[in-house]
Design a protein around this motif. Structure first.
Motif, PDB file in Angstrom:
ATOM      1  N   ASN A  36      64.277 112.816  -7.380  1.00  0.00           N
ATOM      2  CA  ASN A  36      63.316 112.054  -7.516  1.00  0.00           C
ATOM      3  C   ASN A  36      62.537 111.711  -6.340  1.00  0.00           C
ATOM      4  O   ASN A  36      61.070 111.681  -6.431  1.00  0.00           O
ATOM      5  CB  ASN A  36      64.232 110.989  -6.957  1.00  0.00           C
ATOM      6  CG  ASN A  36      65.151 110.056  -8.124  1.00  0.00           C
ATOM      7  OD1 ASN A  36      65.094 110.715  -8.891  1.00  0.00           O
ATOM      8  ND2 ASN A  36      66.287 109.845  -7.573  1.00  0.00           N
ATOM      9  N   ARG A  37      62.778 112.902  -5.664  1.00  0.00           N
ATOM     10  CA  ARG A  37      61.480 112.704  -4.538  1.00  0.00           C
ATOM     11  C   ARG A  37      60.406 113.311  -5.335  1.00  0.00           C
ATOM     12  O   ARG A  37      58.302 113.139  -4.516  1.00  0.00           O
ATOM     13  CB  ARG A  37      61.658 113.220  -3.444  1.00  0.00           C
ATOM     14  CG  ARG A  37      62.096 112.098  -2.233  1.00  0.00           C
ATOM     15  CD  ARG A  37      62.985 112.822  -1.247  1.00  0.00           C
ATOM     16  NE  ARG A  37      63.635 112.248  -0.246  1.00  0.00           N
ATOM     17  CZ  ARG A  37      64.380 112.637   0.864  1.00  0.00           C
ATOM     18  NH1 ARG A  37      63.786 113.540   1.097  1.00  0.00           N
ATOM     19  NH2 ARG A  37      65.378 111.677   1.464  1.00  0.00           N
ATOM     20  N   ALA A  38      60.731 114.628  -5.906  1.00  0.00           N
ATOM     21  CA  ALA A  38      59.706 115.678  -6.428  1.00  0.00           C
ATOM     22  C   ALA A  38      58.575 114.615  -7.576  1.00  0.00           C
ATOM     23  O   ALA A  38      57.797 114.942  -7.181  1.00  0.00           O
ATOM     24  CB  ALA A  38      60.425 116.457  -7.128  1.00  0.00           C
ATOM     25  N   TRP A  39      59.510 114.094  -8.606  1.00  0.00           N
ATOM     26  CA  TRP A  39      58.592 113.146  -9.589  1.00  0.00           C
ATOM     27  C   TRP A  39      57.761 112.288  -8.758  1.00  0.00           C
ATOM     28  O   TRP A  39      56.541 111.725  -8.716  1.00  0.00           O
ATOM     29  CB  TRP A  39      59.598 112.226 -10.498  1.00  0.00           C
ATOM     30  CG  TRP A  39      60.052 113.667 -11.317  1.00  0.00           C
ATOM     31  CD1 TRP A  39      61.336 113.425 -12.064  1.00  0.00           C
ATOM     32  CD2 TRP A  39      59.046 113.979 -12.442  1.00  0.00           C
ATOM     33  NE1 TRP A  39      61.315 115.284 -12.812  1.00  0.00           N
ATOM     34  CE2 TRP A  39      60.177 115.056 -12.926  1.00  0.00           C
ATOM     35  CE3 TRP A  39      58.581 113.335 -12.514  1.00  0.00           C
ATOM     36  CZ2 TRP A  39      59.879 115.418 -14.889  1.00  0.00           C
ATOM     37  CZ3 TRP A  39      57.214 114.181 -14.152  1.00  0.00           C
ATOM     38  CH2 TRP A  39      58.748 115.487 -15.008  1.00  0.00           C
ATOM     39  N   VAL A  46      49.663 112.683  -8.860  1.00  0.00           N
ATOM     40  CA  VAL A  46      48.422 112.516  -9.920  1.00  0.00           C
ATOM     41  C   VAL A  46      47.402 111.681  -9.704  1.00  0.00           C
ATOM     42  O   VAL A  46      46.335 111.325 -10.158  1.00  0.00           O
ATOM     43  CB  VAL A  46      49.264 112.327 -11.472  1.00  0.00           C
ATOM     44  CG1 VAL A  46      47.879 112.143 -12.188  1.00  0.00           C
ATOM     45  CG2 VAL A  46      49.882 113.721 -11.608  1.00  0.00           C
ATOM     46  N   LEU A  47      47.591 110.567  -8.989  1.00  0.00           N
ATOM     47  CA  LEU A  47      47.405 108.839  -9.174  1.00  0.00           C
ATOM     48  C   LEU A  47      45.815 109.410  -8.164  1.00  0.00           C
ATOM     49  O   LEU A  47      45.083 108.568  -7.974  1.00  0.00           O
ATOM     50  CB  LEU A  47      48.062 107.614  -8.717  1.00  0.00           C
ATOM     51  CG  LEU A  47      49.150 107.712  -9.228  1.00  0.00           C
ATOM     52  CD1 LEU A  47      50.038 106.384  -8.129  1.00  0.00           C
ATOM     53  CD2 LEU A  47      48.453 106.653 -10.791  1.00  0.00           C
ATOM     54  N   ILE A  50      43.347 111.094  -9.756  1.00  0.00           N
ATOM     55  CA  ILE A  50      42.677 110.237 -10.754  1.00  0.00           C
ATOM     56  C   ILE A  50      41.867 109.012 -10.366  1.00  0.00           C
ATOM     57  O   ILE A  50      40.496 109.567 -10.061  1.00  0.00           O
ATOM     58  CB  ILE A  50      43.774 109.187 -11.673  1.00  0.00           C
ATOM     59  CG1 ILE A  50      43.938 110.464 -12.650  1.00  0.00           C
ATOM     60  CG2 ILE A  50      42.586 108.335 -12.334  1.00  0.00           C
ATOM     61  CD1 ILE A  50      45.563 109.859 -13.366  1.00  0.00           C
ATOM     62  N   THR A  51      42.017 108.973  -8.976  1.00  0.00           N
ATOM     63  CA  THR A  51      40.667 108.354  -8.050  1.00  0.00           C
ATOM     64  C   THR A  51      39.732 108.620  -7.026  1.00  0.00           C
ATOM     65  O   THR A  51      39.101 108.467  -7.432  1.00  0.00           O
ATOM     66  CB  THR A  51      42.109 107.429  -7.086  1.00  0.00           C
ATOM     67  OG1 THR A  51      43.200 106.462  -7.857  1.00  0.00           O
ATOM     68  CG2 THR A  51      41.040 105.602  -5.902  1.00  0.00           C
ATOM     69  N   ILE A  52      40.883 109.630  -6.460  1.00  0.00           N
ATOM     70  CA  ILE A  52      39.869 110.693  -5.683  1.00  0.00           C
ATOM     71  C   ILE A  52      38.863 111.921  -6.362  1.00  0.00           C
ATOM     72  O   ILE A  52      37.617 111.691  -5.936  1.00  0.00           O
ATOM     73  CB  ILE A  52      40.436 111.201  -4.542  1.00  0.00           C
ATOM     74  CG1 ILE A  52      41.037 110.577  -3.958  1.00  0.00           C
ATOM     75  CG2 ILE A  52      39.050 112.411  -3.754  1.00  0.00           C
ATOM     76  CD1 ILE A  52      41.813 111.307  -2.532  1.00  0.00           C
ATOM     77  N   TYR A  53      38.881 112.624  -7.218  1.00  0.00           N
ATOM     78  CA  TYR A  53      38.459 113.193  -8.158  1.00  0.00           C
ATOM     79  C   TYR A  53      36.820 112.676  -8.531  1.00  0.00           C
ATOM     80  O   TYR A  53      35.793 112.763  -9.002  1.00  0.00           O
ATOM     81  CB  TYR A  53      38.782 113.915  -9.491  1.00  0.00           C
ATOM     82  CG  TYR A  53      37.899 114.647 -10.305  1.00  0.00           C
ATOM     83  CD1 TYR A  53      37.512 116.286  -9.317  1.00  0.00           C
ATOM     84  CD2 TYR A  53      37.104 114.600 -11.189  1.00  0.00           C
ATOM     85  CE1 TYR A  53      36.912 116.209 -10.487  1.00  0.00           C
ATOM     86  CE2 TYR A  53      36.138 114.802 -12.163  1.00  0.00           C
ATOM     87  CZ  TYR A  53      36.349 116.730 -12.160  1.00  0.00           C
ATOM     88  OH  TYR A  53      35.691 117.364 -12.273  1.00  0.00           O
ATOM     89  N   PRO A  54      36.927 111.361  -9.575  1.00  0.00           N
ATOM     90  CA  PRO A  54      36.054 110.588  -9.534  1.00  0.00           C
ATOM     91  C   PRO A  54      34.637 110.679  -8.419  1.00  0.00           C
ATOM     92  O   PRO A  54      33.538 110.858  -8.908  1.00  0.00           O
ATOM     93  CB  PRO A  54      35.718 109.890 -10.683  1.00  0.00           C
ATOM     94  CG  PRO A  54      37.147 109.482 -11.025  1.00  0.00           C
ATOM     95  CD  PRO A  54      37.526 110.560  -9.825  1.00  0.00           C
TER      96      PRO A  54
END
Length: 306
Positions: A36-39, A46-47, A50-54
């Motif tokens: 659960n911690r890994a997920w 991933v979030l 998605i937020t920082i890369y743009p």
């Protein structure tokens, strides 16, 4: 010959050896918790990407030359740090002027939206008068009216009144467009305030204005901050209204000004354009962080008051 024992004599007891310590049990690994911690960590990573890369890609693009935009892939990094794009954005694109115009439009619009919306929400929810529910339904009905439907009539009215070539049409349109939602939400916030507080203030001799400013507004300040954040970004990021009622380049707001980064033969100057976007986004992020901290403080203060 039988011997007689003394009952008061101590009875010899057989010494017992101490019990050996129980073997320690090694707790097994809880693989379900680890999974659960890994997920959770994977989803957060991933979030963040998605937020920082743009934002990173936008900043990297603001440092590219015009030749790199044509010859290099979009995801490539700049070969050298070309900060001349930021200079061109301020000098050629007039980023300073459009930011000033946006502030001159956003701040008055935000003030009138919150002031009129809070007063109307108080009058419709706290004050008792005939027909208030009908008025509230009419105001809420304004939320269902498409903005595109009234742009042409509004432009005709502003033109006949001689209000064009100024920022006043933008302010009036933003206030009228933002009031229905603000009044509806402020009425909901005032509905959650206990009526005993207003009754106690009335018994202490407070009038309507005193009850509104001293009792009502402090109790709904969290709602004011939230609506202020929402309406600020709604007005600041608007393009449709600003593009419709703006007729001169000197009065362009930030979103309209970003459309004017054109070079020779109408080609888009991507370097200064991304530099201008980075400048505006940085300012918005700073304002968002500041307002967000104020909202958190207001929520904490409200929870302590119970």
């Amino acid at each position: 010959m039988a011997t007689r024992t003394d009952p008061s004599a101590p009875v010899a007891t057989r010494a017992t050896a101490p019990a050996p310590p129980a073997p320690s049990r090694r707790r097994g690994v809880n693989w379900r918790r680890v999974g659960n911690r890994a997920w959770t960590g994977l989803v957060i990573a991933v979030l963040l990407v998605i937020t920082i890369y743009p934002l990173f890609w936008m900043f990297a693009s603001s440092l590219k030359t015009e030749n790199e935009f044509i010859t290099e892939p979009l995801w490539s990094l700049p070969r050298e740090l070309n900060f001349q794009n930021y200079v061109d954005a301020w000098e050629l694109g007039g980023i300073g002027t459009v930011i000033r115009n946006s502030l001159l439009v956003t701040l008055p619009s935000l003030f009138f939206i919150l002031a009129l919306g809070a007063a109307a929400g108080f009058a419709l929810e706290v004050m008792v008068w005939k027909g208030r529910n009908t008025v509230l339904l009419l105001i809420v009905g304004g939320m269902m009216l498409p903005l595109q439907l009234i742009l042409l009539p509004l432009f005709t009215i502003y033109f006949r009144l001689g209000l064009t070539d100024s920022l006043l049409p933008l302010i009036l349109t933003y206030v009228g467009h933002g009031l229905p939602l603000t009044v509806f939400l402020m009425a909901a916030y005032f509905r959650a305030v206990p009526r005993e507080l207003f009754e106690a203030s009335t018994l202490d001799g407070a009038g309507v204005f005193r009850a509104f400013f001293s009792v009502g507004l402090p109790m709904v300040r969290n709602g004011l901050l939230t609506l202020g954040l929402l309406m600020f970004f709604s007005v600041w990021n608007d393009l449709l209204i600003a593009l419709t009622f703006n007729t001169t380049k000197e009065l362009s707001t930030i979103q309209v000004g970003l459309l004017n980064f054109n070079g020779e033969y109408g080609s888009t100057l991507y370097g200064p354009l991304f530099a201008g976007i980075c400048t505006t986004v940085l300012g918005i992020l700073v304002i968002y962080v500041f307002i967000n901290k104020q909202i958190m403080k207001g929520l904490a203060a409200g929870s302590l008051k119970g």
